[in-house]
Design an enzyme around this catalytic site. Structure first.
Site, PDB file in Angstrom:
ATOM      1  N   ASP A   7       0.883  -1.166   0.000  1.00 30.84           N
ATOM      2  CA  ASP A   7       0.000   0.000   0.000  1.00 30.84           C
ATOM      3  C   ASP A   7       0.925   1.221   0.000  1.00 30.84           C
ATOM      4  O   ASP A   7       1.406   1.635   1.056  1.00 30.84           O
ATOM      5  CB  ASP A   7      -0.876  -0.025   1.261  1.00 30.84           C
ATOM      6  CG  ASP A   7      -1.827   1.160   1.303  1.00 30.84           C
ATOM      7  OD1 ASP A   7      -2.123   1.741   0.244  1.00 30.84           O
ATOM      8  OD2 ASP A   7      -2.274   1.507   2.413  1.00 30.84           O
ATOM      9  N   GLU A  68      -1.270  -1.196  -4.721  1.00 28.27           N
ATOM     10  CA  GLU A  68      -2.526  -0.464  -4.871  1.00 28.27           C
ATOM     11  C   GLU A  68      -2.385   0.549  -5.992  1.00 28.27           C
ATOM     12  O   GLU A  68      -1.415   1.290  -6.060  1.00 28.27           O
ATOM     13  CB  GLU A  68      -2.908   0.244  -3.560  1.00 28.27           C
ATOM     14  CG  GLU A  68      -4.303   0.847  -3.631  1.00 28.27           C
ATOM     15  CD  GLU A  68      -4.792   1.363  -2.279  1.00 28.27           C
ATOM     16  OE1 GLU A  68      -4.988   0.525  -1.380  1.00 28.27           O
ATOM     17  OE2 GLU A  68      -4.967   2.582  -2.156  1.00 28.27           O
ATOM     18  N   ASP A 141      -2.920   1.063   7.257  1.00 33.08           N
ATOM     19  CA  ASP A 141      -2.026   0.762   6.132  1.00 33.08           C
ATOM     20  C   ASP A 141      -1.541  -0.687   6.172  1.00 33.08           C
ATOM     21  O   ASP A 141      -1.300  -1.290   5.133  1.00 33.08           O
ATOM     22  CB  ASP A 141      -0.817   1.709   6.148  1.00 33.08           C
ATOM     23  CG  ASP A 141      -1.237   3.149   6.332  1.00 33.08           C
ATOM     24  OD1 ASP A 141      -1.296   3.877   5.361  1.00 33.08           O
ATOM     25  OD2 ASP A 141      -1.536   3.516   7.492  1.00 33.08           O
TER      26      ASP A 141
END
Lengths: 184, 184
Positions: A7, A68, A141
């Site tokens: 991420d 992502e 996260d």
């Protein structure tokens, strides 16, 4: 299949590694959030994140990396930093011949909760359940990085089928092209 | 001072190296536009660009790298690719301890033409004149990479003065802080 989930973010970058195979329990091997200070110049922040990602790649040797996909609906400067981190992370994988796939936040949420618009709490709850963790992964996260890896693990067979279909279609196009050429 | 200028882009990435010192003619050592194909997956494109940039850094050993600062007024997907390339390029410099500075397009245009809203033709014409080139550098990305390096060369003394003033102000703040602490 071993998947590393990332991420991307300059201030907090979530990293995860999971092992998963069809019909088996997915196992989380590690999850971490790399932080860099706002007052450090950008190149130094990118280098710090890149160093940790390279360490992880060399330690866990994942088959694939899931990152992502960034969209620009958020704050512009945040998005730029996130895209820069995404580039650096994808580069580290490419240098090692590790395949990289991007998934949008809604694809990830839909994969783990069934709802592409799910909130952070719901994603964290499902990640905790899917991986059979004793405690919720924090911060968000960390949960996001795990959700990304799970998402890729579950979407991989579909992605492979689509790639195979595309390759076949490409082969057919080439054969048709060769016939057209031969007929001339 | 040797400056490497980078106009980041996934499809076309402009690279330049110049030598410049106060009151002397600026000399261009090299300029090139690295191209990557649209049908190659993103990690491979980033790797191809990174490899060339690393080669240049090792060959020319610049004192500083000047990169164009990306803004998001353009097409969203283009901006993301540009930011990813910018991150990868800044990382290559950071790995070698080369300082990185970002300049906005209008700073670059203002530096070489005196007008922050100058068109591409005007920038190219001024770059050609400043460097005493026999022919205009093409494509525009090559001229932009040279303009970036020239811009940094000319702005460097001002950037150094600002950094010195900031460090001094920081030192004063620290001394004031120490006094406040001592007075408590």
């Amino acid at each position: 299949m071993r998947v590393m989930g990332v991420d991307p973010g300059l201030t907090r970058c979530g990293l995860s590694v999971i092992d998963g195979s069809r019909g088996r329990q997915i196992v989380a091997l590690n999850v971490e959030v790399v932080r860099t200070a706002v007052d450090v110049p950008l190149p130094g922040r990118l280098l710090a994140i890149s160093d940790v990602v390279e360490q992880w790649l060399d330690t866990y040797r994942p088959d694939v990396m899931a990152i992502e996909r960034v969209f620009s609906q958020q704050n512009v400067s945040t998005v730029m930093g996130t895209a820069q981190v995404g580039g650096v992370v994808a580069l580290a994988a490419a240098k090692r011949g590790v395949a990289v796939h991007f998934h949008t936040p809604s694809e990830v949420k839909a994969a783990v909760t069934g709802n592409g618009g799910a909130g952070k709490a719901q994603v964290t709850a499902m990640v905790t359940r899917i991986l059979g963790l004793q405690a919720k992964p924090t911060p968000a996260d960390a949960a996001d990085a795990l959700a990304l890896a799970i998402c890729h693990c579950w979407r991989a067979p579909m992605i492979a089928r689509m790639a195979a279909a595309e390759a076949q279609a490409g082969g057919q196009r080439q054969r048709v092209g060769a016939k057209v050429k031969a007929a001339r």
